[in-house]
Design a protein around this motif. Structure first.
Motif: not given
Length: 198
Positions: A16-32
């Motif tokens: 699993y990899a947690l979702q995160k909101t990046q500085e530009n507002g787009e969705i990113g993910f932490e390391n699996p």
């Protein structure tokens, strides 16, 4: 065709990899993070195409992809998943406490199936998990392993992306790095000559 899978079997290598909101507002993910002990996965498509009728015919078919719903069965749900995603809290004695005011976290789910040539790797981008049942039973003449099951909902991202999986022509680098970071689609390069023909 010699390098193409003919069959698949055996779910394994679940992460699993947690979702995160990046500085530009787009969705990113932490390391699996690994989730060992995958037993089975069964996800049904959510959303059926809907028909619009006009002129006495099926005039238009409306796409309605709402992702997938189903279950992920594990030998034992890892404590890291319980704290990261289900938001159980470890107190000063390292006892996991469930709090009714906590909201669960969104995550990407990665896993693979064995194939006769090579493994088929998957990622579902926007998942949520409900609290698992508390169940067990007494030992009888023989001991039976009692598994735990997560109910998973996988929904489209704002971009529309639902899932991705490796194919027969996936690059070796992409395949090898599948569990190092969550794969996000890259647009195909447009040939300059083709682009100018518009």
């Amino acid at each position: 065709m010699k390098n193409n899978n003919k069959v698949k079997f055996n779910i394994c290598n679940c992460h699993y990899a947690l979702q995160k909101t990046q500085e530009n507002g787009e969705i990113g993910f932490e390391n699996p993070v690994a989730m060992p002990g995958a037993v089975s996965i069964a996800l049904d498509p959510n959303g059926e195409p809907e028909s619009f009728y006009a002129d006495g015919i099926e005039y238009y078919i409306i796409a309605n992809n709402m992702g997938y719903d189903g279950d992920l069965e594990l030998a034992l749900i890892p404590e890291s998943f319980r704290t990261d995603v289900l938001k159980e809290e470890a107190d000063s004695n390292e006892v996991l406490v469930e709090n009714a005011h906590s909201e669960t976290a969104a995550f990407a789910l990665l896993f693979e199936f064995d194939g006769d040539i090579r493994k088929i790797r998957h990622v579902l981008y926007n998942c949520s998990a409900s609290r698992p049942k508390i169940e067990g039973k007494t030992n009888e003449e023989s001991r039976e392993v009692q598994t735990e099951t997560l109910t998973i909902k996988a929904r489209p991202l704002a971009s529309g992306y639902v899932k991705a999986k490796t194919g027969n022509k996936t690059s070796a680098e992409t395949y090898a790095n599948w569990y190092k970071s969550v794969y996000l689609p890259e647009p195909k390069a447009v040939d300059a000559e083709t682009e100018g023909q518009g």
